[in-house]
Structures are given as C-alpha cells and as structure tokens.
Design a protein around this motif. Structure first.
Motif, short mmCIF file in Angstrom:
data_model
loop_
_atom_site.label_atom_id
_atom_site.label_comp_id
_atom_site.label_asym_id
_atom_site.label_seq_id
_atom_site.Cartn_x
_atom_site.Cartn_y
_atom_site.Cartn_z
N UNK A 25 0.85 -1.18 0.00
CA UNK A 25 0.00 0.00 0.00
C UNK A 25 0.89 1.24 0.00
N UNK A 26 0.58 2.19 -0.82
CA UNK A 26 1.37 3.41 -0.95
C UNK A 26 0.46 4.64 -0.80
N UNK A 27 1.09 5.73 -0.36
CA UNK A 27 0.37 7.00 -0.28
C UNK A 27 0.95 7.93 -1.33
N UNK A 28 0.08 8.49 -2.11
CA UNK A 28 0.47 9.39 -3.19
C UNK A 28 0.00 10.79 -2.81
N UNK A 29 0.88 11.76 -2.89
CA UNK A 29 0.53 13.13 -2.56
C UNK A 29 0.41 13.94 -3.85
N UNK A 30 -0.66 14.67 -3.93
CA UNK A 30 -0.93 15.49 -5.10
C UNK A 30 -1.01 16.95 -4.67
N UNK A 31 -0.45 17.80 -5.49
CA UNK A 31 -0.51 19.24 -5.20
C UNK A 31 -0.53 19.99 -6.52
N UNK A 38 1.02 33.60 -5.78
CA UNK A 38 0.26 32.99 -4.69
C UNK A 38 1.05 31.82 -4.12
N UNK A 39 0.70 31.52 -2.84
CA UNK A 39 1.30 30.34 -2.23
C UNK A 39 0.69 29.07 -2.82
N UNK A 40 1.44 27.97 -2.90
CA UNK A 40 0.86 26.72 -3.42
C UNK A 40 -0.25 26.21 -2.52
N UNK A 41 -1.27 25.55 -3.11
CA UNK A 41 -2.36 25.01 -2.29
C UNK A 41 -1.87 23.82 -1.46
#
Length: 388
Positions: A25-31, A38-41
């Motif tokens: 199982x892996x966790x994928x981070x999206x941004x 502007x600052x990144x969300x």
C-alpha cells in the motif's frame, strides 16, 4: 484550461505508479502548482492500495466435459485468464469454464494463468505463476473402414473401445468390449452421410481428434429385370443389359454379365427361371422376378410329319407340322393336299409348328421332292402292241 495537461500527466503517473508498486500500500501526494504570486495550495494524500495476492485457483481439467473445474469457494466468473505470463492479454473466464470458450481447440496445448478480476474497490490481483496446461487432443484413430452398405444402413469397422456417430448431431456410441463393428440403421436411400470415430476421453486425456468418412447409401430395390431370351429345342439363352443373377435349385444366386445359356433341356417344355438385377456399389439387388420360357419343338426326323402320294403327285402335311419353300419360312406355304407338280425335283422345308401352349416352332429341315424318273426307252409299236 491550462491545468488539463497537468491532470493528464497525473493520470499517467498514477497508472505507472500503481503498476510499479503492486504488493505494498502506498500514499500518493498530489498538489496543484501555485498561481503566479500565490502560495501553493495544500497537498492531498491519496492512498493506493496494494494489488491483491494471486488467487489460489487449484483448478483441474475435466477431460470428459472439456472444461476447467474449480474447487468450492472459487467462482470462475470472478477470474480472468491469459495465455502468456510475459505479455498477458487478460480475458474473463466464462461461466462454466468451457475450454472451447477459452481459446482451446484441441489442436495444440494451452497454458492458462489466472488473476482475480478488478472490482470497484480493488485492483486486479497478481497473476498466478504456475500455469494450468490443457494438452492437445490425442491423434485420431486410423481404423475407420467401411465394411458394408445397403439402401438403409451402413456398417463400419471402428475398433474395440472406439466411439462413433452418424453426422454431427447424433450421440456418440461406444463399442462394447470385443466388438469392433457398428451398423447405423434406418437411413434414407441414395443419401450421403458422414461417419465420425474417436477414442473416448479418460481421466487423464481428452477425447481424440475425429476420423471421418463419407458414404452414400444405395438406391432401393428396383423392379425385376425384363429379360430377353432365345431358345432352341434343348437350350434357353437369357440376357440382360446389366449384371444379373439367377437362382439355382439350391437357392444360391449365380452372377451373370450379358447372357447365359441353359443347356440339356427337353424340347417343347416350359422352364421357369428366378432372376434379379445384381447388387452394385450404388444400388441394391432388384426385386426378384420369374421368367417362364418354352424350349422349341424338336426338328422333325427323316420322313416325319408328311407323306407323298406319288400316284396323285400330292403332299400330305400332318397336323402340328408346316411346309414352306424357304428355310426361314418366309417363302410360299405349302398346304396339305397341294399338287407337287411345280415342286418335283425341288427342296421344300418342314418343321414342327409352334403350339398354343407357347412352345416355339422347331428348326426347319429339308424335305426333298424326288425328281421325276426319265421316260422309258427302247419301245417299238407292232400290231398296236407295245413290245420292249
């Protein structure tokens, strides 16, 4: 609008990511990228579940029904199969798992790898690493041989323990022990059939490939032959345009091509012959018929059937005989009691005439009418007396 390529790249990335990390199982981070100035969300965490482990299939081959059998607890319709481990093309396992619906045609072996089908909440599982191999069919039997055929049946030698059937729709018939021939009955005359033979399935192999042979049933028995014949006083010759047979007193059938002469017969007697057209490769023997034929009368012996009266110079023809000036009796008929003055020294012909029972006229024989004797010579007349 400027974000769509980004989402496309993300989808492709996720696909590759999932493919590369099957077992954990892996966790994928999206941004999303920050807008100018502007600052990144905040980034978003997406958990990618591990690929399920390969199923424990434990399928066996049902050779008689040509299908895969799965143990209880395994539902074949939740599985997919592929014929290659290195380059799989996954397809659904059909309900019933018939091998004919899984790309097996019996001509070559097929090796099957399995995985659990993907659901709405889980990826397709890992694939099994040990295949289940369905072997090719054994070779077809080579003993199928036509032994006999009629208008309504065919008999084949197929071999002990071999199965056979008529056409593609009839059920397979397995020959019993010590039996090698099988007869298919109740067929239609002049019809072509295909006979199939195969070795039956066992617990360890499929039914063999099928041997086949075509056969055309014969035509049914036709009407009896219309025989032609010629007769003499002691022989009858029968003939027919096709091969035929006559039956002896021992009930045996004797085959003839063309004509056959029966000899040593009695004159003016009726004979009965039992005949039929002979069986051929395309037709049954005809119906049986009878031919009734009389032999001819015997030719008259010397001095038989007539009398010559030399004094009156007439010919008496006895009843049952006839006389003619031609040997073939196409000349002038000489009636009984006729004057012979025109025929003295000639040859006439006599025969026994045909009778009302059916016996033909006999052969003609010559009837020679003697020549008139020469006049007497050496006679002188004296006193009106003849002296010689």
């Amino acid at each position: 609008g400027d974000k769509e390529p980004y989402y496309a790249n993300i989808k492709e990335y996720m696909k590759n990511y999932i493919s590369d990390y099957n077992s954990t199982t892996k966790t994928l981070y999206l941004q999303a990228p920050a807008a100018e100035g502007e600052n990144p969300p905040d980034r978003r965490a997406i958990t990618i579940p591990a690929r399920p482990a390969a199923p424990t299939v434990n399928a066996t081959i049902n050779y008689a029904n040509e299908k895969l059998s799965f143990p209880s607890g395994v539902t074949e319709t939740t599985l997919e199969y592929a014929l290659s481990q290195s380059n799989p093309n996954w397809k659904d396992v059909p309900s019933g798992a018939a091998l004919s619906e899984m790309e097996w045609d019996g001509n070559a072996e097929k090796s099957y790898y399995f995985r659990t089908r993907a659901t709405d909440s889980a990826f397709a599982s890992s694939a099994t690493t040990t295949p289940i191999t369905a072997p090719a069919r054994p070779a077809a039997p080579n003993d199928l041989l036509l032994m006999d055929w009629t208008d309504v049946g065919v008999t084949y030698y197929v071999g002990e323990g071999v199965q056979c059937r008529l056409g593609n729709e009839e059920a397979w018939v397995t020959l019993e022990q010590n039996k090698t021939n099988h007869t298919f009955n109740n067929l239609t005359p002049q019809t072509t059939y295909t006979i199939y033979a195969r070795k039956p399935a066992t617990e360890s192999q499929f039914a063999s490939a099928e041997a086949s042979d075509k056969v055309t049933t014969k035509s049914s028995a036709a009407e009896p032959p219309a025989m032609t014949y010629e007769v003499t006083a002691n022989s009858i010759t029968l003939s027919y345009s096709a091969p035929w047979q006559y039956q002896t007193s021992d009930d045996e059938w004797v085959s003839v091509k063309g004509e056959h002469m029966f000899t040593d017969l009695e004159a003016a007697r009726e004979y009965t012959f039992t005949v039929r057209v002979a069986e051929s490769e395309t037709a049954e023997a005809s119906k049986v018929g009878t031919v009734k034929v009389y032999t001819a009368h015997a030719a008259p012996a010397a001095n038989e059937g007539y009398a010559i009266n030399y004094a009156t110079e007439t010919l008496t023809v006895k009843d049952g005989y006839e006389v003619n000036t031609a040997e073939d009796f196409t000349g002038t008929a000489i009636q009984s009691g006729v004057s012979l003055s025109d025929y003295i020294g000639s040859t006439l012909y006599i025969r026994h005439k045909a009778d009302a029972n059916g016996a033909p006229a006999s052969a003609a024989v010559a009837l020679t009418i003697p020549a008139r004797p020469a006049a007497p010579s050496g006679l002188t007349a004296v006193n009106e007396m003849a002296e010689g």
